[in-house]
Design an enzyme around this catalytic site. Sequence first.
Site, PDB file in Angstrom:
ATOM      1  N   THR A  32       0.770  -0.941   0.116  1.00 26.78           N
ATOM      2  CA  THR A  32      -0.096  -0.259   0.051  1.00 26.78           C
ATOM      3  C   THR A  32       0.904   1.417   0.079  1.00 26.78           C
ATOM      4  O   THR A  32       1.926   0.906   0.702  1.00 26.78           O
ATOM      5  CB  THR A  32      -0.452   0.501   1.453  1.00 26.78           C
ATOM      6  OG1 THR A  32      -0.093  -0.100   2.946  1.00 26.78           O
ATOM      7  CG2 THR A  32      -1.550  -1.665   0.695  1.00 26.78           C
ATOM      8  N   ASP A  56      -3.945   5.617   2.817  1.00 25.69           N
ATOM      9  CA  ASP A  56      -3.348   6.582   3.423  1.00 25.69           C
ATOM     10  C   ASP A  56      -4.095   6.450   5.385  1.00 25.69           C
ATOM     11  O   ASP A  56      -5.012   6.145   5.322  1.00 25.69           O
ATOM     12  CB  ASP A  56      -4.227   7.927   3.620  1.00 25.69           C
ATOM     13  CG  ASP A  56      -4.166   9.072   4.844  1.00 25.69           C
ATOM     14  OD1 ASP A  56      -3.452   9.525   5.854  1.00 25.69           O
ATOM     15  OD2 ASP A  56      -4.173  10.448   4.992  1.00 25.69           O
ATOM     16  N   ASN A  83       4.949  -0.206   8.224  1.00 22.13           N
ATOM     17  CA  ASN A  83       6.173   0.642   7.878  1.00 22.13           C
ATOM     18  C   ASN A  83       5.863   1.375   7.764  1.00 22.13           C
ATOM     19  O   ASN A  83       6.547   2.517   7.585  1.00 22.13           O
ATOM     20  CB  ASN A  83       6.334  -0.302   7.109  1.00 22.13           C
ATOM     21  CG  ASN A  83       7.675   0.180   5.958  1.00 22.13           C
ATOM     22  OD1 ASN A  83       8.850   0.053   6.898  1.00 22.13           O
ATOM     23  ND2 ASN A  83       7.153   0.758   4.907  1.00 22.13           N
ATOM     24  N   SER A 134       9.831  -0.032  14.123  1.00 28.68           N
ATOM     25  CA  SER A 134       9.943   0.841  14.959  1.00 28.68           C
ATOM     26  C   SER A 134      11.620   1.636  14.351  1.00 28.68           C
ATOM     27  O   SER A 134      11.752   1.942  13.065  1.00 28.68           O
ATOM     28  CB  SER A 134      10.070   0.425  16.499  1.00 28.68           C
ATOM     29  OG  SER A 134      11.066   0.686  17.212  1.00 28.68           O
ATOM     30  N   TYR A 148       9.459  11.757  17.439  1.00 30.58           N
ATOM     31  CA  TYR A 148       9.299  11.152  17.027  1.00 30.58           C
ATOM     32  C   TYR A 148       9.770   9.821  17.312  1.00 30.58           C
ATOM     33  O   TYR A 148       9.616   8.843  17.669  1.00 30.58           O
ATOM     34  CB  TYR A 148      10.528  11.578  15.442  1.00 30.58           C
ATOM     35  CG  TYR A 148      11.083   9.866  14.449  1.00 30.58           C
ATOM     36  CD1 TYR A 148       9.840   9.326  13.772  1.00 30.58           C
ATOM     37  CD2 TYR A 148      11.548   9.763  14.961  1.00 30.58           C
ATOM     38  CE1 TYR A 148       9.966   8.847  12.687  1.00 30.58           C
ATOM     39  CE2 TYR A 148      12.485   8.133  14.742  1.00 30.58           C
ATOM     40  CZ  TYR A 148      11.061   7.667  13.162  1.00 30.58           C
ATOM     41  OH  TYR A 148      11.375   7.017  12.297  1.00 30.58           O
ATOM     42  N   LYS A 152       8.399   6.067  18.108  1.00 35.45           N
ATOM     43  CA  LYS A 152       8.942   5.031  18.407  1.00 35.45           C
ATOM     44  C   LYS A 152       8.952   4.395  19.763  1.00 35.45           C
ATOM     45  O   LYS A 152       8.450   2.998  19.691  1.00 35.45           O
ATOM     46  CB  LYS A 152      10.220   4.857  17.851  1.00 35.45           C
ATOM     47  CG  LYS A 152      10.033   6.065  16.463  1.00 35.45           C
ATOM     48  CD  LYS A 152       8.880   4.680  15.527  1.00 35.45           C
ATOM     49  CE  LYS A 152       8.670   5.608  13.966  1.00 35.45           C
ATOM     50  NZ  LYS A 152       8.502   3.970  12.665  1.00 35.45           N
ATOM     51  N   THR A 183      17.322   4.481   2.589  1.00 32.64           N
ATOM     52  CA  THR A 183      15.728   5.048   1.803  1.00 32.64           C
ATOM     53  C   THR A 183      16.098   6.196   1.513  1.00 32.64           C
ATOM     54  O   THR A 183      17.140   7.161   1.183  1.00 32.64           O
ATOM     55  CB  THR A 183      15.129   4.268   2.886  1.00 32.64           C
ATOM     56  OG1 THR A 183      14.465   5.333   3.972  1.00 32.64           O
ATOM     57  CG2 THR A 183      15.171   2.804   3.052  1.00 32.64           C
TER      58      THR A 183
END
Length: 280
Positions: A32, A56, A83, A134, A148, A152, A183
Amino acid sequence: MRTWFITGGTPGGFGMAYADAALDLGDNVVLTARRPHLLDDWAARHGDRALVYPLDVTDAQQIHEAVRAAEERFGRIDVLVNNAGRGWYGSVEGTPDSDVRNTFELNFFSVTQMLRAVLPGMRERGSGWIINMSSVAGLRSVPGFGYYSAAKYAIEGLTDALRHEVTPFGIKVMAVEPGAFRTHAYASFADEAVNETVDAYLPLIQSVRSSMIEQSGQQPGDPHRGVRAVVDAMNSATPPRRIVLGADGYTAVQGQLTDMTAELHAFETASRSADFPRRS
């Protein structure tokens, strides 16, 4: 043959790496993304075994629609990989409220909604895998990414509790904590202006932003190698509760745990003194 449902399918990221690994295993994949058209070429190469679906993850209705589409296509979801996520930078004092809420909506609350949508089917079948992505930041907070890190950390606590709750139903749960991986996660920072409301923190936040931009494309971690490590861990005789990915991540977590253990021992007497005195 299993069916994997993977959120956060941005090209070049962990989501696609999981999808490629699942397909290599002979499994089916539902990948997705908020911009599914970016995955058209990838989907075309894999035919009926891959379903790309717009999602979303902050929209609960879209989550249920995507899960329903996956079950209609492949009959079941055997592995859920949570993810999707990203970080907003800013100080704890000066991050705008909207960024704080966006951070938790995307990195924490979306995970709870995905779990609630997928777990009923897994419980009914008595089997399943949950992989919650995580971060090393969920074990060691990062200055400039306090919210952030907090989201996590929340994922870590949620995952630990979930693991105990669903074990009786044959469902396995693992947290994955990557360090710096190559990434596109850092690329977006170059297009985002610093949005810090307290001027005293501007030097710190500007330094954090510059560092992330400089590291983009230079991170040591390989997403495909990282995912292979996760899959190997899933298939081991005794899967771990969590796995740290990347040498830099391992070193950071090892240092954090060493420091925590030393401090715990140093204040053992103070900790134990807080109880009511034992009766003789």
